[in-house]
Design a protein around this motif. Structure first.
Motif, PDB file in Angstrom:
ATOM      1  N   ALA A   1       0.810  -1.215   0.000  1.00 47.63           N
ATOM      2  CA  ALA A   1       0.000   0.000   0.000  1.00 47.63           C
ATOM      3  C   ALA A   1       0.845   1.267   0.000  1.00 47.63           C
ATOM      4  N   ILE A   2       1.958   1.275   0.750  1.00 48.11           N
ATOM      5  CA  ILE A   2       2.741   2.508   0.859  1.00 48.11           C
ATOM      6  C   ILE A   2       4.157   2.381   0.318  1.00 48.11           C
ATOM      7  N   LEU A   3       4.540   1.185  -0.092  1.00 47.19           N
ATOM      8  CA  LEU A   3       5.871   1.034  -0.679  1.00 47.19           C
ATOM      9  C   LEU A   3       5.931  -0.205  -1.562  1.00 47.19           C
ATOM     10  N   ALA A   4       6.920  -0.194  -2.434  1.00 39.63           N
ATOM     11  CA  ALA A   4       7.241  -1.359  -3.258  1.00 39.63           C
ATOM     12  C   ALA A   4       8.755  -1.512  -3.254  1.00 39.63           C
TER      13      ALA A   4
ATOM     14  N   PRO B   1       8.264  11.926  -6.293  1.00 38.41           N
ATOM     15  CA  PRO B   1       8.204  10.539  -6.774  1.00 38.41           C
ATOM     16  C   PRO B   1       6.803  10.151  -7.203  1.00 38.41           C
ATOM     17  N   ASP B   2       6.719   9.355  -8.277  1.00 40.58           N
ATOM     18  CA  ASP B   2       5.420   8.885  -8.734  1.00 40.58           C
ATOM     19  C   ASP B   2       5.438   7.436  -9.195  1.00 40.58           C
ATOM     20  N   ALA B   3       6.579   6.755  -9.050  1.00 41.44           N
ATOM     21  CA  ALA B   3       6.691   5.379  -9.538  1.00 41.44           C
ATOM     22  C   ALA B   3       5.681   4.456  -8.860  1.00 41.44           C
ATOM     23  N   LEU B   4       5.498   4.602  -7.550  1.00 38.05           N
ATOM     24  CA  LEU B   4       4.576   3.720  -6.838  1.00 38.05           C
ATOM     25  C   LEU B   4       3.134   3.997  -7.242  1.00 38.05           C
ATOM     26  N   LEU B   5       2.769   5.259  -7.386  1.00 42.24           N
ATOM     27  CA  LEU B   5       1.414   5.586  -7.821  1.00 42.24           C
ATOM     28  C   LEU B   5       1.139   5.020  -9.208  1.00 42.24           C
ATOM     29  N   ARG B   6       2.114   5.126 -10.116  1.00 37.87           N
ATOM     30  CA  ARG B   6       1.925   4.588 -11.470  1.00 37.87           C
ATOM     31  C   ARG B   6       1.817   3.070 -11.434  1.00 37.87           C
ATOM     32  N   ARG B   7       2.602   2.439 -10.577  1.00 36.37           N
ATOM     33  CA  ARG B   7       2.551   0.985 -10.459  1.00 36.37           C
ATOM     34  C   ARG B   7       1.186   0.535  -9.924  1.00 36.37           C
ATOM     35  N   GLN B   8       0.679   1.237  -8.918  1.00 38.67           N
ATOM     36  CA  GLN B   8      -0.608   0.879  -8.340  1.00 38.67           C
ATOM     37  C   GLN B   8      -1.746   1.108  -9.329  1.00 38.67           C
ATOM     38  N   ALA B   9      -1.652   2.196 -10.110  1.00 34.41           N
ATOM     39  CA  ALA B   9      -2.679   2.465 -11.119  1.00 34.41           C
ATOM     40  C   ALA B   9      -2.687   1.384 -12.195  1.00 34.41           C
ATOM     41  N   ALA B  10      -1.495   0.949 -12.604  1.00 37.39           N
ATOM     42  CA  ALA B  10      -1.418  -0.110 -13.614  1.00 37.39           C
ATOM     43  C   ALA B  10      -1.979  -1.422 -13.086  1.00 37.39           C
ATOM     44  N   ARG B  11      -1.721  -1.692 -11.803  1.00 35.46           N
ATOM     45  CA  ARG B  11      -2.230  -2.930 -11.213  1.00 35.46           C
ATOM     46  C   ARG B  11      -3.759  -2.922 -11.127  1.00 35.46           C
ATOM     47  N   ARG B  12      -4.343  -1.752 -10.763  1.00 34.39           N
ATOM     48  CA  ARG B  12      -5.789  -1.656 -10.705  1.00 34.39           C
ATOM     49  C   ARG B  12      -6.392  -1.799 -12.092  1.00 34.39           C
ATOM     50  N   ALA B  13      -5.746  -1.235 -13.092  1.00 34.78           N
ATOM     51  CA  ALA B  13      -6.258  -1.319 -14.458  1.00 34.78           C
ATOM     52  C   ALA B  13      -6.241  -2.756 -14.977  1.00 34.78           C
ATOM     53  N   ALA B  14      -5.274  -3.539 -14.493  1.00 38.45           N
ATOM     54  CA  ALA B  14      -5.155  -4.922 -14.952  1.00 38.45           C
ATOM     55  C   ALA B  14      -6.123  -5.859 -14.236  1.00 38.45           C
ATOM     56  N   ASP B  15      -6.603  -5.468 -13.073  1.00 37.74           N
ATOM     57  CA  ASP B  15      -7.527  -6.327 -12.298  1.00 37.74           C
ATOM     58  C   ASP B  15      -8.912  -6.386 -12.923  1.00 37.74           C
TER      59      ASP B  15
ATOM     60  N   ILE C   1      -2.796   9.889  -3.603  1.00 36.35           N
ATOM     61  CA  ILE C   1      -3.924   9.992  -4.527  1.00 36.35           C
ATOM     62  C   ILE C   1      -3.379  10.497  -5.858  1.00 36.35           C
ATOM     63  N   ALA C   2      -3.578   9.739  -6.906  1.00 41.22           N
ATOM     64  CA  ALA C   2      -3.036  10.105  -8.221  1.00 41.22           C
ATOM     65  C   ALA C   2      -3.545  11.478  -8.636  1.00 41.22           C
ATOM     66  N   GLY C   3      -2.620  12.347  -9.041  1.00 37.62           N
ATOM     67  CA  GLY C   3      -2.989  13.664  -9.524  1.00 37.62           C
ATOM     68  C   GLY C   3      -3.201  14.705  -8.443  1.00 37.62           C
ATOM     69  N   GLU C   4      -3.089  14.334  -7.169  1.00 34.75           N
ATOM     70  CA  GLU C   4      -3.310  15.320  -6.110  1.00 34.75           C
ATOM     71  C   GLU C   4      -2.181  16.346  -6.103  1.00 34.75           C
TER      72      GLU C   4
END
Length: 218
Positions: free
Chosen positions: A25-28, A204-218, A88-91
């Motif tokens: 949730a908060i790190l990768a 930094p935005d790598a984690l947000l982008r990773r989480q967004a991609a994971r949600r899109a794939a689910d 939150i993406a885009g905040e």
């Protein structure tokens, strides 16, 4: 140095490949294989983390608003600046700072500026934060606190006293130390601060982008 030796500071550290070991949730945690100046490939472990904001809120009496918060990894309550994650993406970072100040202290501010940007531990993580200076404080609605925030203690302290606490080791939170020392230095030398909407290239935005991609794939 021979003609074949690279000029110091000119090497491109190319990532040959990368794999994700853990994503939460908060790190990768990812492991990159990176090309070194001597041509060898070395592994580098990188902790991706959300960006964060913190607020040095100074009242009309010259006191900075601190919180005393329990931090489970250390098993102790630390004096800190109000702060929180940009998860939150885009905040917008300023909006995140205003939200965190209200949630943790019940305060709003009329005047905002950028105090300092900090890369917290660039040897292994992309975690970075922006510390804002907030003045013209007024009370505002504070949402019902949850988890550790239900135990927050508010402490107002003269800036000079807070700086002494940081230098004496009573305040050890890295964000608070950086913010308080920057606040003291800027005030002592009457240095201009950046506007609240100044660009933040190190956010930094790598984690947000990773989480967004994971949600899109689910």
């Amino acid at each position: 140095m021979t003609a074949a030796d690279p000029v110091p500071g000119s090497h491109t550290f190319r990532t040959v490949d990368s794999r994700v070991v853990y994503s939460g949730a908060i790190l990768a945690l990812r492991v990159d294989r990176v090309e070194m100046p001597d041509g060898r490939i070395a592994e580098r472990e990188v902790v991706e983390h959300h960006g964060a904001v913190a607020v040095a809120a100074v009242d009309d009496d010259g006191r900075v608003v601190l919180i005393r918060q329990y931090r489970h990894p250390l098993g102790a309550r630390l004096l800190e600046l109000p702060a929180g994650l940009i998860d939150i993406a885009g905040e917008d970072p300023l909006q995140a700072a205003q939200r965190e100040l209200a949630e943790e202290t019940g305060l709003a501010a009329r005047e905002w500026s950028v105090l300092v940007d900090v890369a917290l531990s660039p040897g292994f993580t992309d975690e970075a934060l922006r510390v804002y200076l907030a003045r013209g404080l007024t009370e505002t609605e504070r949402p019902a606190p949850e988890h550790e925030e239900a135990d927050l203690e508010l402490v107002r302290m003269p800036v000079a006293e807070a700086v002494r606490a940081a230098l004496s080791g009573s305040i050890v939170n890295a964000t608070a130390v950086a913010g308080l020392l920057a606040l003291s230095a800027a005030g002592a030398a009457d240095l201009p601060l950046r506007p609240a909407d100044a660009p933040w290239p190190g956010q930094p935005d790598a984690l947000l982008r990773r989480q967004a991609a994971r949600r899109a794939a689910d």
